[in-house]
Write a protein that holds these residues in place. Sequence first.
Motif, short mmCIF file in Angstrom:
data_model
loop_
_atom_site.label_atom_id
_atom_site.label_comp_id
_atom_site.label_asym_id
_atom_site.label_seq_id
_atom_site.Cartn_x
_atom_site.Cartn_y
_atom_site.Cartn_z
N ASP A 266 0.78 -1.24 0.00
CA ASP A 266 0.00 0.00 0.00
C ASP A 266 0.81 1.29 0.00
N VAL A 267 2.08 1.24 0.38
CA VAL A 267 2.84 2.47 0.58
C VAL A 267 3.37 3.01 -0.75
N PRO A 268 2.90 4.18 -1.16
CA PRO A 268 3.41 4.77 -2.41
C PRO A 268 4.91 4.99 -2.33
N GLY A 269 5.58 4.68 -3.42
CA GLY A 269 7.02 4.88 -3.47
C GLY A 269 7.82 3.73 -2.91
N TRP A 270 7.16 2.72 -2.37
CA TRP A 270 7.87 1.55 -1.85
C TRP A 270 7.32 0.28 -2.50
N LYS A 271 6.27 -0.29 -1.94
CA LYS A 271 5.58 -1.47 -2.49
C LYS A 271 6.54 -2.61 -2.85
N LYS A 272 7.37 -2.95 -1.89
CA LYS A 272 8.24 -4.11 -2.02
C LYS A 272 8.50 -4.67 -0.62
N PRO A 273 8.97 -5.90 -0.55
CA PRO A 273 9.09 -6.56 0.76
C PRO A 273 10.09 -5.90 1.70
N VAL A 274 9.82 -6.05 2.98
CA VAL A 274 10.79 -5.72 4.02
C VAL A 274 10.96 -6.98 4.88
N LYS A 275 12.00 -7.00 5.67
CA LYS A 275 12.20 -8.07 6.64
C LYS A 275 12.25 -7.48 8.04
N TYR A 276 12.17 -8.35 9.04
CA TYR A 276 12.11 -7.83 10.40
C TYR A 276 12.54 -8.88 11.42
N LEU A 277 12.79 -8.39 12.64
CA LEU A 277 13.00 -9.23 13.81
C LEU A 277 11.98 -8.84 14.86
N LEU A 278 11.40 -9.83 15.53
CA LEU A 278 10.50 -9.57 16.63
C LEU A 278 11.30 -9.13 17.87
N VAL A 279 10.88 -8.03 18.48
CA VAL A 279 11.52 -7.59 19.71
C VAL A 279 11.43 -8.68 20.78
N HIS A 280 10.35 -9.42 20.78
CA HIS A 280 10.17 -10.53 21.72
C HIS A 280 11.36 -11.49 21.68
N ASP A 281 11.88 -11.74 20.48
CA ASP A 281 12.97 -12.69 20.33
C ASP A 281 14.31 -12.13 20.79
N SER A 282 14.35 -10.85 21.15
CA SER A 282 15.57 -10.27 21.72
C SER A 282 15.66 -10.53 23.22
N GLY A 283 14.57 -11.01 23.80
CA GLY A 283 14.52 -11.22 25.24
C GLY A 283 13.61 -10.25 25.97
#
Length: 416
Positions: A266-283
């Motif tokens: 949905d984001v104009p000017g981007w519309k491609k995948p991102v990756k992430y880490l869950l803060v939960h998995d940091s502890g």
Amino acid sequence: MPSGELSIGDEALAGPRTEKERAMTTWTGVSWTALLAAATLSGCQSSSSSSAPASAQGSGLAAPMAASVAAPAAAGGTLKGICPDKIVIQTDWYATPERAMAYQLVGANGVVDKKKGTFSGPLAGAGVDVEVRLGGPFIGFQPIPAQMYQDPTVFLGLVATDDAVQAADKFPTKAVVAPLEINPQILMWDPATYKIEEWADVAKTKAKVVYLEGLPFMDYLVSKGFVTKDQKDAAFDGTPSRFVAGGGKVIQQGYASNEPFRWENDVPGWKKPVKYLLVHDSGYQIYPQGVAIRSDKFEASRACLKLLVPMMQKAEVDYMTDPTGTNAALLKIATTLGDGPPVTAAGNADAVKVMKTLGIVGNGPDATLGNFDTARVERTIALLRPIFAARKVTVSEKLTAGDLVTNEFIDPAIHL
């Protein structure tokens, strides 16, 4: 989110300290309050995640004290004369899938009050009504514990563990059910720009990490060396603008069940995948939206909670099993309000898939939905003490998980 003075005058809770504070901003021409409970824009995420579902947490789960309490009201129970005639649930943000349990209780045919920011209707077969109140701008961005003490008509509120710890001295609350097993908070990035496989890789990028000022999880990440002090950039306004303008050169906070899907679709000017880490998995393993009652109302409300808590558990199971009606209600609320985070039917549907896949909504280690791992809460209290001490907020050495949460009313038979 705008920092607002608490009219009840609590210095420790005032100012830009949680996911409920930042100013009005604009996203693709739509004005909305970029508060974003730790990047909580109501939305969804894509499958382009670098984070696997978190593993079960420890063995410190308190055994539920209530055996098989009554099933939901529709099965014949009644709350009339036991609970308030109108059960008011104060949420911490706009109506989103992460907060769907409260809206599921009302049902798809609830009534939206645009002026008050409420969604209300009868709790089926229970003889009482439920009024869900939106948070953020509708309550002046006050932290939920403070709002619960300022407004005595609020029966239950969505209180994150870190908020409960910080408020325990002046506005103590006790959570009775955990709709979310895992915090959906993330840090996300452009995979074409950065190669990040684990939390230690974030610091190696030396990229600016854009976040909402005051959020305790960032202090934790810095303390662990996952983010350096030089990387911190507390200028996040809740919109995609900086991420897009910088061509993905920054890392930013978000919700797994929101931004990744929205950025890709949905984001104009981007519309491609991102990756992430869950803060939960940091502890940093808070329960992000424990359904809590004021501690001074707890004893007098036992009879109500014994019947109501299993209904809330079942409401979350029902939503995850068939979210169609409630997702339509969330869209109706957003459309009626007209000035809020972007909400789409596709985004809501994807949020449910993501929450299920990542275990954001899921059973605890003992296969029960909605109960608390008290050992996990104790660990959270311990890691928050030095963070809040640095902010001149005292956390009592006597504070324990038992002060903040209880499994007394949980029905252990309810699960996904």
